[in-house]
Motif scaffolding. Structure first.
Motif, PDB file in Angstrom:
ATOM      1  N   LEU A 200      -0.647   6.674  -5.374  1.00  0.00           N
ATOM      2  CA  LEU A 200      -1.531   5.777  -4.641  1.00  0.00           C
ATOM      3  C   LEU A 200      -1.523   4.377  -5.264  1.00  0.00           C
ATOM      4  N   HIS A 201      -1.336   3.379  -4.428  1.00  0.00           N
ATOM      5  CA  HIS A 201      -1.418   1.994  -4.891  1.00  0.00           C
ATOM      6  C   HIS A 201      -1.840   1.105  -3.727  1.00  0.00           C
ATOM      7  N   TYR A 202      -2.378  -0.062  -4.045  1.00  0.00           N
ATOM      8  CA  TYR A 202      -2.847  -0.982  -3.016  1.00  0.00           C
ATOM      9  C   TYR A 202      -2.627  -2.415  -3.473  1.00  0.00           C
TER      10      TYR A 202
ATOM     11  N   ARG B 286      -3.400  10.218  -4.780  1.00  0.00           N
ATOM     12  CA  ARG B 286      -3.870   9.620  -6.042  1.00  0.00           C
ATOM     13  C   ARG B 286      -3.596  10.539  -7.221  1.00  0.00           C
TER      14      ARG B 286
ATOM     15  N   LEU C 138      -2.629   6.095   1.808  1.00  0.00           N
ATOM     16  CA  LEU C 138      -3.757   5.167   1.730  1.00  0.00           C
ATOM     17  C   LEU C 138      -3.723   4.185   2.897  1.00  0.00           C
ATOM     18  N   LEU C 139      -2.555   3.686   3.231  1.00  0.00           N
ATOM     19  CA  LEU C 139      -2.427   2.756   4.349  1.00  0.00           C
ATOM     20  C   LEU C 139      -2.873   3.414   5.647  1.00  0.00           C
TER      21      LEU C 139
ATOM     22  N   ASP D 157      -2.981  -6.349  -4.419  1.00  0.00           N
ATOM     23  CA  ASP D 157      -3.914  -7.147  -5.227  1.00  0.00           C
ATOM     24  C   ASP D 157      -4.288  -8.464  -4.551  1.00  0.00           C
TER      25      ASP D 157
ATOM     26  N   LEU E 166      -6.751   3.731   5.603  1.00  0.00           N
ATOM     27  CA  LEU E 166      -7.447   2.458   5.792  1.00  0.00           C
ATOM     28  C   LEU E 166      -7.355   1.982   7.229  1.00  0.00           C
TER      29      LEU E 166
ATOM     30  N   PHE F 214       0.837  -1.194   0.000  1.00  0.00           N
ATOM     31  CA  PHE F 214       0.000   0.000   0.000  1.00  0.00           C
ATOM     32  C   PHE F 214       0.879   1.253   0.000  1.00  0.00           C
ATOM     33  N   SER F 215       0.375   2.321  -0.608  1.00  0.00           N
ATOM     34  CA  SER F 215       1.052   3.610  -0.509  1.00  0.00           C
ATOM     35  C   SER F 215       0.836   4.170   0.899  1.00  0.00           C
TER      36      SER F 215
ATOM     37  N   TRP G 158      -4.439  -7.267   2.885  1.00  0.00           N
ATOM     38  CA  TRP G 158      -5.676  -6.677   3.402  1.00  0.00           C
ATOM     39  C   TRP G 158      -6.067  -7.303   4.739  1.00  0.00           C
TER      40      TRP G 158
END
Length: 304
Positions: free
Chosen positions: A205-207, A200, A35-36, A209, A39, A31-32, A214
């Motif tokens: 931003l990335h997460y 973003r 964003l982390l 897959d 979340l 995760f970026s 998660w």
């Protein structure tokens, strides 16, 4: 609750916090940073809402309390989380844990500067010893890319955490600690949305897959950030801040060992020596806390 069960809870908190540094470093590969942070705060909010509703509902703050809660949300949730995760992306989990451990000493300095609280000789000596430990860690560099810049971001995160302690103490005079925690976390989460949007827009931003990152994110948010914080507050109320402060010295060394075992991070002599100085400094600074009734705020509620 017996004293023995409280001790086991506090030990569990130190293990969760120590392991959380390593888990966070791992999650940054999926995760970026912004964003982390967003979340994790979101999951923690959901947990805190459930806890507060189960324990008698959520109090409605007045105008003065809202002002404090916004400041706490900005410092302890928004800025702390941003600085922490951005810094952790460029330094080791061990370094981050050791630098954050300086927060009780920084709190004492801020209380002296802004609240004009008297700083004892023990606190001053402990602060100098702990600062020497941080300098040893930061100035020694490291074996990871851009470790120094990451360390400086972690220092900023530590300053935000220390600043929030003074605000939390004032808010807790008229509000329950769990309500303060809930509202400040919720405010920080809402303020994190524009930051995540900016991440973003910048294309950063990335997460993940896969499901494992998660699942780990949710578990660590629930236990290492949510339940551990509630257990920590309970421990302070049962055994006192000065006794609880001893446990703050454990997470950095847990982080170093777990990072070595899980991530393969080398254990550097500067980390061990600096960590020992920080632990000694915190212990010295808390030496007189047992005899002083207003030192209960010296041990902050941790948000990592």
């Amino acid at each position: 609750m017996s004293d023995k069960s409280v001790v086991f809870q506090l030990l569990g908190v130190t293990l969760l916090w120590g392991g959380n540094y390593v888990a966070s470093a791992y999650l940054l590969t999926a995760f970026s940073p912004i964003l982390l942070a967003f979340l994790r705060l979101t999951v923690t909010c959901l947990l805190l809402i459930g806890v507060c509703l189960r324990r008698g509902g959520i109090a409605k703050p007045n105008r003065q309390e809202w002002a404090l809660l916004i400041l706490i949300g900005v410092t302890s949730s928004l800025l702390y989380q941003i600085f922490y995760f951005v810094g952790l992306a460029h330094t080791s989990a061990g370094n981050a844990a050791l630098i954050i451990a300086l927060s009780p000493v920084a709190t004492a300095f801020l209380a002296r500067a802004f609240l004009k609280e008297r700083m004892t000789g023990f606190q001053l000596l402990g602060a100098l010893v702990a600062l020497a430990g941080v300098a040893l860690i930061v100035l020694n560099g490291g074996n990871v890319t851009d470790a120094s810049s990451g360390d400086y971001f972690i220092l900023l995160a530590m300053a935000m955490l220390a600043s929030s302690v003074l605000l939390i103490r004032k808010a807790a005079m008229t509000m329950k600690s769990r309500d303060v925690t809930l509202y400040s976390t919720l405010i920080g989460t809402l303020l994190m949305i524009p930051a995540a949007g900016a991440e973003r827009l910048q294309g950063h931003l990335h997460y993940g897959d896969h499901s494992y990152p998660w699942a780990l994110l949710i578990v660590m948010a629930l236990f290492a950030q949510g339940m551990a914080g509630l257990w920590w507050n309970r421990g302070i109320s049962k055994v006192g801040a000065s006794a609880s402060a001893m446990y703050m010295n454990i997470p950095p060394f847990v982080a170093i060992l777990v990072a070595y075992a899980v991530l393969g991070d080398p254990i550097r002599l500067a980390q061990i020596a600096g960590g020992a100085l920080i632990a000694a400094g915190v212990a010295i600074a808390n030496a007189k806390a047992k005899n002083t009734s207003n030192r209960g705020d010296f041990v902050p509620w941790r948000r990592i």
